[in-house]
Design a protein around this motif. Structure first.
Motif, PDB file in Angstrom:
ATOM      1  N   GLU A  70      -1.555  25.361  23.287  1.00  0.00           N
ATOM      2  CA  GLU A  70      -0.698  25.851  24.346  1.00  0.00           C
ATOM      3  C   GLU A  70      -0.439  27.344  24.207  1.00  0.00           C
ATOM      4  OE1 GLU A  70      -0.144  23.105  22.625  1.00  0.00           O
ATOM      5  OE2 GLU A  70      -0.523  21.610  24.187  1.00  0.00           O
ATOM      6  N   GLU A  71      -0.232  27.796  22.973  1.00  0.00           N
ATOM      7  CA  GLU A  71       0.011  29.227  22.752  1.00  0.00           C
ATOM      8  C   GLU A  71      -1.256  30.045  23.036  1.00  0.00           C
ATOM      9  OE1 GLU A  71       2.365  32.022  19.515  1.00  0.00           O
ATOM     10  OE2 GLU A  71       1.583  30.081  18.886  1.00  0.00           O
ATOM     11  N   GLN A  72      -2.409  29.527  22.628  1.00  0.00           N
ATOM     12  CA  GLN A  72      -3.678  30.182  22.940  1.00  0.00           C
ATOM     13  C   GLN A  72      -3.841  30.298  24.465  1.00  0.00           C
ATOM     14  OE1 GLN A  72      -6.443  31.171  20.914  1.00  0.00           O
ATOM     15  NE2 GLN A  72      -7.955  31.412  22.538  1.00  0.00           N
ATOM     16  N   ALA A 181      12.692  26.984  24.989  1.00  0.00           N
ATOM     17  CA  ALA A 181      12.651  26.451  26.346  1.00  0.00           C
ATOM     18  C   ALA A 181      11.767  25.220  26.371  1.00  0.00           C
ATOM     19  CB  ALA A 181      12.098  27.519  27.300  1.00  0.00           C
ATOM     20  N   PRO A 182      11.843  24.417  27.433  1.00  0.00           N
ATOM     21  CA  PRO A 182      10.975  23.240  27.527  1.00  0.00           C
ATOM     22  C   PRO A 182       9.518  23.621  27.347  1.00  0.00           C
ATOM     23  CG  PRO A 182      12.603  23.239  29.295  1.00  0.00           C
ATOM     24  CD  PRO A 182      12.725  24.551  28.595  1.00  0.00           C
ATOM     25  N   SER A 183       8.784  22.822  26.598  1.00  0.00           N
ATOM     26  CA  SER A 183       7.395  23.134  26.294  1.00  0.00           C
ATOM     27  C   SER A 183       6.494  22.731  27.447  1.00  0.00           C
ATOM     28  CB  SER A 183       6.958  22.393  25.018  1.00  0.00           C
ATOM     29  OG  SER A 183       5.609  22.627  24.747  1.00  0.00           O
ATOM     30  N   ALA A 199      -7.779  16.218  23.999  1.00  0.00           N
ATOM     31  CA  ALA A 199      -8.772  17.148  24.546  1.00  0.00           C
ATOM     32  C   ALA A 199      -8.176  17.896  25.724  1.00  0.00           C
ATOM     33  CB  ALA A 199     -10.015  16.393  24.986  1.00  0.00           C
ATOM     34  N   LEU A 200      -8.575  19.181  25.865  1.00  0.00           N
ATOM     35  CA  LEU A 200      -8.070  20.027  26.924  1.00  0.00           C
ATOM     36  C   LEU A 200      -9.079  20.104  28.062  1.00  0.00           C
ATOM     37  CD1 LEU A 200      -6.752  22.880  24.669  1.00  0.00           C
ATOM     38  CD2 LEU A 200      -5.376  21.230  25.901  1.00  0.00           C
TER      39      LEU A 200
END
Length: 209
Positions: A70-72, A181-183, A199-200
């Motif tokens: 998510e950060e990537q 905050a909400p993820s 998997a994304l």
């Protein structure tokens, strides 16, 4: 109450609310917030990895540490929104302390990775032949031109004559000290990642250089 929740949600997704960011940020940088961290996109300032980390550290931060997919995705989405056209940006990962063992500048091991195929380089014990010798490839560049895949690069200029240099933009990261905050993951996702999560979706096309 509803307004505050929507504002928090927008911050997690788009990283546009920056009132909690450090006042030490450089002029000309773009600030974005994701979760409890502030990200400073130094896209006009190109330096080697050691200078980039030194600059972030001098103002209370570090080169960006990427903890999960998510950060990537957030970083890649932000670069796209900022109309970034460079080949890549420095991140805070290196194996300068122990060859072959990549760790973050915070001391954390890298449990999440997004290496490009064939990376990190293992030939010549992690060295690249430049001009008249081999140089270590100890520092990591997130290559925007390759859907955000990671490559190991030499940390500083490569030759004594200054003919070949490794100068790139970079991203600093600071802790805002606020409640998370909400993820919510941004919509842009790289193609394949090494992680324990599900998997994304396939990555959108990123402009080639």
């Amino acid at each position: 109450m509803l307004y505050l929740y929507v504002l928090s949600l927008a911050t997690a997704v788009y990283g546009e609310v920056t009132q909690n960011c450090t006042s030490q940020s450089k002029n000309g940088a773009t600030l974005k917030v994701y979760s409890t961290h502030c990200y400073e996109f130094q896209l006009r300032h190109k330096v080697d990895w050691k200078a980039a980390e030194g600059d972030c550290s001098s103002r209370g931060g570090t080169l960006v540490v990427i903890n999960d997919a998510e950060e990537q995705n957030f970083l890649m989405s932000s670069l796209k929104a900022l109309s970034f056209h460079g080949s890549g940006v420095w991140i805070g990962l290196s194996d300068t302390n122990h060859e072959g063992t990549f760790t973050w500048v915070t001391g954390e091991n890298s449990s999440f990775t997004f290496w490009a195929p064939g990376q990190p380089h293992l030939s010549h014990a992690g060295k690249r032949f430049i001009l008249d010798g081999l140089v270590d490839e100890d520092c990591v560049l997130m290559k925007y031109s390759e859907s955000g895949h990671w490559h190991d690069y030499p940390c500083q200029k490569l030759d004594p004559f200054g003919l070949v240099r490794e100068h790139y933009p970079y991203i600093c990261e600071y802790d805002t000290g606020t409640t998370s905050a909400p993820s919510v993951a941004p919509t842009m996702a790289p193609s394949t990642m090494s992680t324990t999560s599900a998997a994304l979706p396939a990555s959108p096309r990123v402009p080639s250089q």
